[in-house]
Design an enzyme around this catalytic site. Structure first.
Site, PDB file in Angstrom:
ATOM      1  N   CYS A   5       0.830  -1.166  -0.597  1.00  0.00           N
ATOM      2  CA  CYS A   5      -0.108  -0.167   0.434  1.00  0.00           C
ATOM      3  C   CYS A   5       1.435   1.189  -0.001  1.00  0.00           C
ATOM      4  CB  CYS A   5      -0.726   0.484   1.552  1.00  0.00           C
ATOM      5  SG  CYS A   5      -1.360   1.598   1.086  1.00  0.00           S
ATOM      6  N   CYS A   8       0.813   3.223   3.332  1.00  0.00           N
ATOM      7  CA  CYS A   8       1.116   2.364   4.326  1.00  0.00           C
ATOM      8  C   CYS A   8       2.735   3.189   4.310  1.00  0.00           C
ATOM      9  CB  CYS A   8       1.389   1.322   4.566  1.00  0.00           C
ATOM     10  SG  CYS A   8      -0.267   0.851   4.984  1.00  0.00           S
ATOM     11  N   ASP A  31      -1.255  15.783  -1.481  1.00  0.00           N
ATOM     12  CA  ASP A  31      -1.017  14.835  -2.778  1.00  0.00           C
ATOM     13  C   ASP A  31       0.027  14.680  -4.155  1.00  0.00           C
ATOM     14  OD1 ASP A  31      -4.484  12.919  -3.709  1.00  0.00           O
ATOM     15  OD2 ASP A  31      -2.228  13.761  -5.388  1.00  0.00           O
ATOM     16  N   HIS A  97      -6.686   2.588   1.084  1.00  0.00           N
ATOM     17  CA  HIS A  97      -6.892   2.744   2.088  1.00  0.00           C
ATOM     18  C   HIS A  97      -7.444   4.095   2.142  1.00  0.00           C
ATOM     19  CE1 HIS A  97      -3.214   3.319   5.268  1.00  0.00           C
ATOM     20  NE2 HIS A  97      -4.044   4.078   5.302  1.00  0.00           N
ATOM     21  N   HIS A  99      -8.573   7.785   3.120  1.00  0.00           N
ATOM     22  CA  HIS A  99      -8.038   9.110   3.335  1.00  0.00           C
ATOM     23  C   HIS A  99      -9.289  10.286   2.712  1.00  0.00           C
ATOM     24  CE1 HIS A  99      -7.696   7.566  -1.041  1.00  0.00           C
ATOM     25  NE2 HIS A  99      -7.850   9.054  -1.297  1.00  0.00           N
ATOM     26  N   HIS A 101      -9.287  14.039   0.700  1.00  0.00           N
ATOM     27  CA  HIS A 101      -8.885  14.687   0.441  1.00  0.00           C
ATOM     28  C   HIS A 101      -9.839  15.852   0.577  1.00  0.00           C
ATOM     29  CE1 HIS A 101      -7.964  12.509  -3.240  1.00  0.00           C
ATOM     30  NE2 HIS A 101      -9.173  11.343  -2.464  1.00  0.00           N
TER      31      HIS A 101
HETATM   32  P1  5GP Z   1      -8.433   8.332  -4.783  1.00  0.00           P
HETATM   33  O1  5GP Z   1      -8.693   7.908  -5.882  1.00  0.00           O
HETATM   34  O2  5GP Z   1      -8.360   7.111  -4.072  1.00  0.00           O
HETATM   35  O3  5GP Z   1      -9.942   8.888  -3.376  1.00  0.00           O
HETATM   36  O4  5GP Z   1      -7.337   9.415  -4.649  1.00  0.00           O
HETATM   37  C1  5GP Z   1      -6.374   8.852  -4.158  1.00  0.00           C
HETATM   38  C2  5GP Z   1      -5.133   9.644  -4.254  1.00  0.00           C
HETATM   39  O5  5GP Z   1      -3.726   9.745  -4.176  1.00  0.00           O
HETATM   40  C3  5GP Z   1      -5.442  10.838  -6.151  1.00  0.00           C
HETATM   41  O6  5GP Z   1      -5.251  12.096  -5.366  1.00  0.00           O
HETATM   42  C4  5GP Z   1      -3.790  10.775  -5.929  1.00  0.00           C
HETATM   43  O7  5GP Z   1      -2.907  11.476  -6.568  1.00  0.00           O
HETATM   44  C5  5GP Z   1      -2.951  10.299  -4.746  1.00  0.00           C
HETATM   45  N1  5GP Z   1      -1.261   9.390  -4.676  1.00  0.00           N
HETATM   46  C6  5GP Z   1      -1.728   8.746  -5.639  1.00  0.00           C
HETATM   47  N2  5GP Z   1       0.367   7.981  -4.441  1.00  0.00           N
HETATM   48  C7  5GP Z   1       0.531   8.876  -4.269  1.00  0.00           C
HETATM   49  C8  5GP Z   1       2.038   8.732  -3.723  1.00  0.00           C
HETATM   50  O8  5GP Z   1       2.836   8.101  -4.135  1.00  0.00           O
HETATM   51  N3  5GP Z   1       2.123   9.960  -2.272  1.00  0.00           N
HETATM   52  C9  5GP Z   1       1.309  11.049  -2.544  1.00  0.00           C
HETATM   53  N4  5GP Z   1       1.305  11.442  -2.397  1.00  0.00           N
HETATM   54  N5  5GP Z   1       0.283  10.839  -3.582  1.00  0.00           N
HETATM   55  C10 5GP Z   1      -0.063  10.363  -3.747  1.00  0.00           C
HETATM   56 ZN    ZN Z   2      -2.146   1.359   3.827  1.00  0.00          ZN
END
Ligand code: 5GP
Ligand code: ZN
Length: 113
Positions: A5, A8, A31, A97, A99, A101
């Site tokens: 993950c 994580c 992000d 995981h 989260h 925004h």
């Molecule tokens: P979801 O669509 O799951 O709600 O959004 C996941 C968010 O995690 C996306 O906005 C993406 O840009 C961000 N994200 C994905 N991988 C990484 C990473 O390695 N580092 C950071 N800082 N953000 C990430």
């Molecule tokens: Zn995780």
């Protein structure tokens, strides 16, 4: 901790991130692909897939903590207009995981999603 993950790995400091807040239960970082000028991710340290996976008591605990963190962010970032987004479920989540925004800035869109 789930070694597959990405969040994580950030929590475990295995991969870097711009961390702006940390406490015993949560980490907040930028992000990597921001949708607006201010785009933070509020992430519980425990690997929880999403809100559907946890019971009512853990939900209440997390929501209480989220409210505290949102208050800290809005004050420290000095923002009056902001948006909280939760993508919940396999179909909507890129990262599996839990989260939240936190989006703000002049360029934050005013649409529902
Ligand atoms: P979801 O669509 O799951 O709600 O959004 C996941 C968010 O995690 C996306 O906005 C993406 O840009 C961000 N994200 C994905 N991988 C990484 C990473 O390695 N580092 C950071 N800082 N953000 C990430
Ligand atoms: Zn995780």
């Amino acid at each position: 901790m789930n070694s597959n993950c990405v969040f994580c790995s950030i929590i475990n400091r295995d991969i870097p991130a711009q961390i702006i807040y940390e406490d015993e239960d949560f980490l907040v970082f930028d992000d990597i692909n921001p949708s607006s000028k201010i785009h933070k991710l509020i992430v519980p340290k425990k690997h929880i897939k999403n809100l559907s996976e946890i019971g009512i008591e853990e939900n209440k605990y997390l929501w209480n903590k989220y409210i505290d963190i949102i208050n800290i962010l809005k004050t420290s970032l000095k923002v009056l207009n902001f948006k909280i987004v939760i993508n919940n479920g396999d179909k909507l989540q890129l990262v599996k995981h839990l989260h939240f925004h936190f989006l703000s800035g002049d360029d934050v869109n005013d649409k529902l999603n």
